[in-house]
Design an enzyme around this catalytic site. Structure first.
Site, PDB file in Angstrom:
ATOM      1  N   CYS A   2       0.819  -1.212   0.000  1.00 34.36           N
ATOM      2  CA  CYS A   2       0.000   0.000   0.000  1.00 34.36           C
ATOM      3  C   CYS A   2       0.857   1.268   0.000  1.00 34.36           C
ATOM      4  CB  CYS A   2      -0.952   0.061   1.188  1.00 34.36           C
ATOM      5  SG  CYS A   2      -2.095  -1.312   1.311  1.00 34.36           S
ATOM      6  N   TRP A  75      -2.739  -2.581  -1.744  1.00 32.89           N
ATOM      7  CA  TRP A  75      -2.435  -3.988  -1.969  1.00 32.89           C
ATOM      8  C   TRP A  75      -3.230  -4.751  -0.922  1.00 32.89           C
ATOM      9  CZ3 TRP A  75      -0.337  -8.250   0.575  1.00 32.89           C
ATOM     10  CH2 TRP A  75       0.066  -9.314  -0.240  1.00 32.89           C
ATOM     11  N   ASN A 101      -1.511   1.698   5.865  1.00 30.77           N
ATOM     12  CA  ASN A 101      -0.639   0.696   5.255  1.00 30.77           C
ATOM     13  C   ASN A 101      -0.186  -0.235   6.358  1.00 30.77           C
ATOM     14  OD1 ASN A 101       1.345  -0.771   3.878  1.00 30.77           O
ATOM     15  ND2 ASN A 101       2.883   0.830   4.131  1.00 30.77           N
ATOM     16  N   GLU A 496       7.325 -13.616 -12.234  1.00 34.65           N
ATOM     17  CA  GLU A 496       6.789 -12.360 -11.723  1.00 34.65           C
ATOM     18  C   GLU A 496       6.052 -11.557 -12.788  1.00 34.65           C
ATOM     19  OE1 GLU A 496       9.503 -10.550  -8.187  1.00 34.65           O
ATOM     20  OE2 GLU A 496      10.490 -10.711 -10.136  1.00 34.65           O
TER      21      GLU A 496
END
Length: 616
Positions: A2, A75, A101, A496
């Site tokens: 975040c 996130w 966060n 990834e």
């Protein structure tokens, strides 16, 4: 994970917050939101998706005037990514607004207690619980916002960086941190708040980094007050001058940050050894090592702790340190280290590696190692980061801001620092001959030039190979010795950013299981430079060839033997075996990049990932 941004001052807050969120989107991009205060009311807009989606929605949903604002890019941890779970979150009264966060680990019992007191919840997040907890404390004890935040945070278990705004106190934002980073930019009659300094670099070069368990009341036109959360004691603010510039955090004409950062490697490797490596005089000068040389020389072993790409750099360091300095080395996943009751003594040296310097698992491992009496040395990229403050000593890489989520230049600069450390220790111990020592120094000094050569010579061939294998579903990466960690790193890069399943193995381990996977559809990337275990790797290539596997070989320029066996060959300049990872990793980065682009993947912001993993 975040990213959080805040502004209080005389400028319009909205463009500052939105631009800041775009710069922090590498920290999370599941959803985004913004709160603005226009002098009368607070206005919130939030949405699932990226900051660009938020910008489009907010411009049609709310008026964007106001000189106070906070924003968040997420996130997801608690609650799926959707509009409701996006930050900011409001308290039940609608007067208190928060962005966060981190993770509140005891949010469930807190939520149950608040429900008993009549509070209702619209989201699945732990953050909405914290907003209402602060409001409950505020009302029950008739406290001002800052004191209410402090009392509430003393009931919280977990990690956080938060910004809290109260409509009833419209001239201030309260911020606090524990485990998650938070920076405050100090301007003329204005303050900026962010997870890192990139959102406010063009407005001020002065920043305060909050330490763990500190909070600040950021008031309009008033000096900043920082206090300890536990005991309310005052802390003198320490203002640092930022060491980054705006150009470093822009793409500079490249299509993606990742590609820009791949091509920056010659310069950043040189920046990393500049002033430290003096090849002509045979001197390596690193103050963190010089000031603590005896601790390293007397160490019974070195423990390296890291996660992800930094762990792969640590594996390269294991080979290099043991080879050069003859000190036993163990490499541990930081995420596992503290949970297996490790044996650590005061005779150990612990090297913690992290690009961001904020990796939660690595920070937790550092604290454990310090408790056990070990000397802890940090290797990180971000000046003023938590790891740089928590460790006894350390060395910065000089990679500059790395925005692409998939790490590239951080890996090579970490290897550069760790190799210099190994050479300095070897010199002090006398475990390398003078001729070998000077040779390695001179070869290391030439690495940037050779990386430039590798970039120029391997980009097009990597693109051609990518076009052939972009639709593969699996891929094997094989390497031996120093290049086994490079095989792991190459496989990680492919996973990834292109979402192709890939695995890295020591080449000799192939016949202990993975060889069963090989058929005419399986691409196998083999790292086979001339130096090292060349003949053994050639044998492994023959084993793959006899089973119809598709071989992509990374070889030293001028190689003929592997060229006869491989389906595709990518040549790199020659260097010593110990330094070869700095070159062999280049074509693997480019190969992954081109495959991801051809598959239509978001290279800089791959799904489900975030750059800085600040939660466990």
């Amino acid at each position: 994970m975040c990213g959080i941004v805040g502004y209080i001052g005389y400028r319009e807050a909205y463009p500052i917050v939105i631009k800041g969120l775009k710069r922090l989107e590498y920290r999370g991009y599941d959803s985004a939101g913004v709160m603005l205060y226009d002098g009368t009311d607070l206005k919130v807009s939030k949405t699932k998706g990226k900051v660009s989606d938020l910008e489009e929605k907010s411009l049609s949903e709310i008026s964007t005037n106001g000189t106070i604002g906070i924003g968040h890019t997420r996130w997801a941890t608690h609650g799926v990514p959707n509009d409701v779970n996006s930050h900011p979150h409001l308290s039940n009264s609608g007067e208190l607004c928060i962005i966060h966060n981190g993770i509140i680990e005891n949010y469930e019992p807190l939520k149950k207690e608040l429900i008993k007191r009549g509070y209702t919840f619209t989201s699945d997040t732990d953050t909405e619980v914290l907003a209402n907890l602060i409001e409950d404390v505020q009302k029950k004890e008739n406290l001002k916002l800052g004191k209410a935040v402090q009392v509430a945070l003393n009931q919280v278990v977990g990690a956080y960086a938060i910004c809290v705004f109260d409509k009833k106190k419209p001239n201030e934002i309260v911020v606090a941190r524990l485990g998650s980073p938070l920076a405050i930019g100090v301007g003329e009659n204005e303050y900026f708040i962010a997870s890192d300094a990139s959102p406010f670099i063009e407005y001020t070069s002065n920043a305060i980094y909050l330490e763990d368990e500190e909070m600040a009341i950021v008031r309009l036109n008033k000096p900043l007050k920082i206090r300890k959360i536990k005991d309310d004691s005052l802390v003198d603010p320490y203002i640092q001058e930022l060491q980054m510039n705006l150009e470093q955090i822009e793409k500079g004409g490249y299509d993606h940050f990742m590609l820009k950062e791949i091509y920056e490697q010659p310069n950043v490797i040189k920046d990393t050894y500049r002033g430290r490596l003096h090849a002509n005089t045979g001197i390596i000068q690193m103050s963190g090592i010089e000031d603590n040389l005896e601790k390293f020389l007397n160490a019974e072993r070195i423990l390296i702790i890291a996660c992800g790409t930094s762990w792969h750099a640590g594996l390269v360091a294991e080979y290099v340190i043991e080879e050069f300095a003859r000190i036993p080395v163990e490499v541990e996943y930081a995420s596992e280290f503290r949970y297996r009751n490790p044996i650590i003594t005061s005779k150990d040296v612990v090297i913690a590696i992290s690009q961001s310097g904020e990796t939660a698992d690595t920070l937790a491992a550092i604290k454990l190692a310090k408790e056990k009496g070990a000397f802890v040395f940090g290797v990180c990229n971000v000046v003023g980061s938590s790891i740089s403050r928590e460790t006894h000593a350390g060395a910065y890489t000089h990679a500059g801001p790395e925005i692409g989520v998939a790490s590239t230049k951080a890996f090579t600069t970490q290897i550069t620092v760790l190799t210099m450390m190994a050479l300095r220790l070897a010199k002090a111990k006398g475990t390398l001959s003078n001729s070998d020592y000077f040779r390695y120094l001179q070869e290391l000094e030439l690495i940037p030039e050779k990386v430039t050569d590798a970039l120029a010579s391997t980009n097009e061939i990597s693109k051609e190979i990518a076009a052939i294998y972009k639709d593969a579903t699996n891929c094997l990466y094989l390497g031996r010795g120093y290049n086994f960690p490079v095989a792991l790193e190459g496989a990680l890069k492919l996973k990834e950013i292109s979402y192709i399943h890939a695995e890295g193995y020591p080449a000799a381990e192939m016949k202990h299981g993975p060889i069963a996977l090989i058929d005419e559809k399986m691409p196998v990337v083999v790292i086979a430079p001339k130096q090292g275990h060349y003949d053994k790797v050639v044998s492994n290539i023959q084993e793959i060839k006899s089973r119809s596997g598709k071989i992509i070989a990374i070889v030293t320029k001028g190689d003929t033997q592997v060229k006869e066996l491989a389906d595709h060959v990518i040549e790199i300049p020659e260097t010593s075996d110990a330094l070869s990872p700095l070159l062999t990793t280049i074509p693997l980065q480019l190969l992954s990049y081109h495959i991801a682009v051809m598959r239509g993947c978001n290279v800089d912001q791959p799904r489900n990932l975030a750059k800085s993993v600040t939660v466990e």
